[in-house]
Design a protein around this motif. Structure first.
Motif, mmCIF file in Angstrom:
data_model
loop_
_atom_site.group_PDB
_atom_site.id
_atom_site.type_symbol
_atom_site.label_atom_id
_atom_site.label_comp_id
_atom_site.label_asym_id
_atom_site.label_seq_id
_atom_site.Cartn_x
_atom_site.Cartn_y
_atom_site.Cartn_z
ATOM 1 N N LEU A 11 0.855 -1.179 0.000
ATOM 2 C CA LEU A 11 0.000 0.000 0.000
ATOM 3 C C LEU A 11 0.893 1.232 0.000
ATOM 4 N N VAL A 12 0.600 2.158 -0.902
ATOM 5 C CA VAL A 12 1.359 3.404 -0.995
ATOM 6 C C VAL A 12 0.506 4.541 -0.433
ATOM 7 N N LEU A 13 1.085 5.312 0.480
ATOM 8 C CA LEU A 13 0.409 6.473 1.064
ATOM 9 C C LEU A 13 1.168 7.724 0.643
ATOM 10 N N LEU A 14 0.543 8.501 -0.229
ATOM 11 C CA LEU A 14 1.161 9.718 -0.742
ATOM 12 C C LEU A 14 0.693 10.893 0.104
ATOM 13 N N GLY A 15 1.534 11.312 1.052
ATOM 14 C CA GLY A 15 1.154 12.359 1.996
ATOM 15 C C GLY A 15 0.723 11.747 3.307
ATOM 16 N N CYS A 16 1.361 12.181 4.399
ATOM 17 C CA CYS A 16 1.011 11.600 5.701
ATOM 18 C C CYS A 16 0.946 12.698 6.760
ATOM 19 N N GLY A 17 0.027 13.647 6.554
ATOM 20 C CA GLY A 17 -0.242 14.670 7.554
ATOM 21 C C GLY A 17 -1.195 14.112 8.590
ATOM 22 N N LYS A 18 -2.082 14.958 9.105
ATOM 23 C CA LYS A 18 -2.997 14.520 10.158
ATOM 24 C C LYS A 18 -3.944 13.428 9.682
ATOM 25 N N MET A 19 -4.525 13.620 8.480
ATOM 26 C CA MET A 19 -5.468 12.623 7.984
ATOM 27 C C MET A 19 -4.750 11.333 7.618
ATOM 28 N N LYS A 43 8.041 15.827 4.967
ATOM 29 C CA LYS A 43 8.350 16.189 6.349
ATOM 30 C C LYS A 43 7.733 15.163 7.303
ATOM 31 N N PRO A 44 8.303 13.953 7.333
ATOM 32 C CA PRO A 44 7.713 12.896 8.168
ATOM 33 C C PRO A 44 7.822 13.207 9.655
ATOM 34 N N SER A 45 6.745 12.906 10.367
ATOM 35 C CA SER A 45 6.728 13.126 11.815
ATOM 36 C C SER A 45 7.564 12.054 12.508
ATOM 37 N N GLU A 46 7.880 12.310 13.776
ATOM 38 C CA GLU A 46 8.612 11.306 14.558
ATOM 39 C C GLU A 46 7.787 10.033 14.675
ATOM 40 N N TRP A 47 6.461 10.205 14.835
ATOM 41 C CA TRP A 47 5.595 9.014 14.937
ATOM 42 C C TRP A 47 5.688 8.178 13.673
ATOM 43 N N LEU A 48 5.641 8.823 12.509
ATOM 44 C CA LEU A 48 5.709 8.108 11.239
ATOM 45 C C LEU A 48 7.039 7.381 11.101
ATOM 46 N N GLN A 49 8.115 8.040 11.472
ATOM 47 C CA GLN A 49 9.431 7.425 11.353
ATOM 48 C C GLN A 49 9.567 6.192 12.247
#
Length: 272
Positions: A11-19, A43-49
């Protein structure tokens, strides 16, 4: 299409802001392996990383699903990166506001299965509601897969045509902001009647949240729930006489509010 199918092809997620983050958190909790998720975000968040998902790496050639969750103004630069995935078995789901299906078809091809979705911000606490509609290339399997994924952040409803998206945007897409402002106004009105600011805000938040929960849980309509709490010539009736005034009360104001948001959604779609 199941999580196991998605796990196999990716699965590819293009954009990972709040939504995007809210959706990804729901999928991971639901059992989707982080190693099957590929995220593109500048600009990946610490949570995403820390999730273990592939981050800004080479993408699979034919993933099961691509979720487009970038801001509308970033769409022009982001969408061409997916061009090679069009016209095949990959399902494209867009949660980007103001971008019509025809815009995706122009880049990816009209034979690409594309589902347009309109979620709202309560998705961040898995209490969102998302409306979806597919293009002619989508099948029942595609729509079922989109619904299953988006149910990770709340309720999903299906639209009969894409034309309904603008009205959905005006009601549920923008609606949380209207409710937040109602909380602000209710708290300010409480202050004006002598309550401490903190107490007025606590009362306003709990009242709106509780009323919403009751409206969802009850088998009675909101109209009947209103009647149930309104004693003749009582305090609630006195307040409702002001709020329900057909000329200067809430009904005409909300009609204008939703119409303004709906019309702006139409404008954004024309400009896309």
């Amino acid at each position: 299409m199941t999580y196991s199918d998605i796990a196999t092809k990716g699965l590819v997620l293009l954009g990972c802001g709040k939504m995007g983050s809210a959706m990804l958190e729901g999928w991971l909790k639901g059992g989707l392996p982080a190693a099957s998720v590929y995220v593109i975000d500048p600009k990946p968040s610490e949570w995403l990383q820390a999730t273990g998902a592939h981050l800004n790496t080479e993408l699979p050639e034919a993933p099961a699903i691509v979720i487009v969750a970038v801001k509308p103004q970033m769409m022009g630069a982001a969408l061409p990166t997916l061009q090679s995935m069009g016209g095949g078995s990959t399902l494209v789901i867009s949660v980007a506001a103001g971008t019509p299906i025809k815009h995706f078809e122009a880049v990816l091809g009209a034979d690409t299965p594309i589902v347009r979705a309109m979620p709202n911000t309560p998705a961040a606490v898995a209490q969102g509601i998302t409306a979806i509609v597919g293009n002619k290339a989508t099948t029942a399997t595609h729509l079922n897969a989109a619904q299953a994924l988006l149910e990770a952040v709340g309720t999903v409803v299906r639209l009969k045509s894409e034309n309904q998206i603008d009205a959905v945007t005006g009601v549920s897409g923008s609606g949380p902001a209207y409710v937040f402002h109602l909380i602000e106004c209710l708290a300010a009105a409480g202050e004006a009647q002598g309550l401490a600011p903190e107490l007025a805000m606590q009362l306003a938040k709990a009242t709106v949240a509780g009323a919403g929960a009751l409206a969802i849980a009850s088998s009675e309509t909101p109209s009947q729930l209103r009647v149930n709490v309104t004693s003749p010539n009582g305090t609630t009736q006195a307040g409702l006489d002001e709020l329900m005034d057909s000329d200067r009360g809430l009904p005409p104001l909300i009609r204008r509010t939703v119409a303004a948001a709906t019309n702006r959604s139409k404008e954004l779609a024309r400009d896309a």
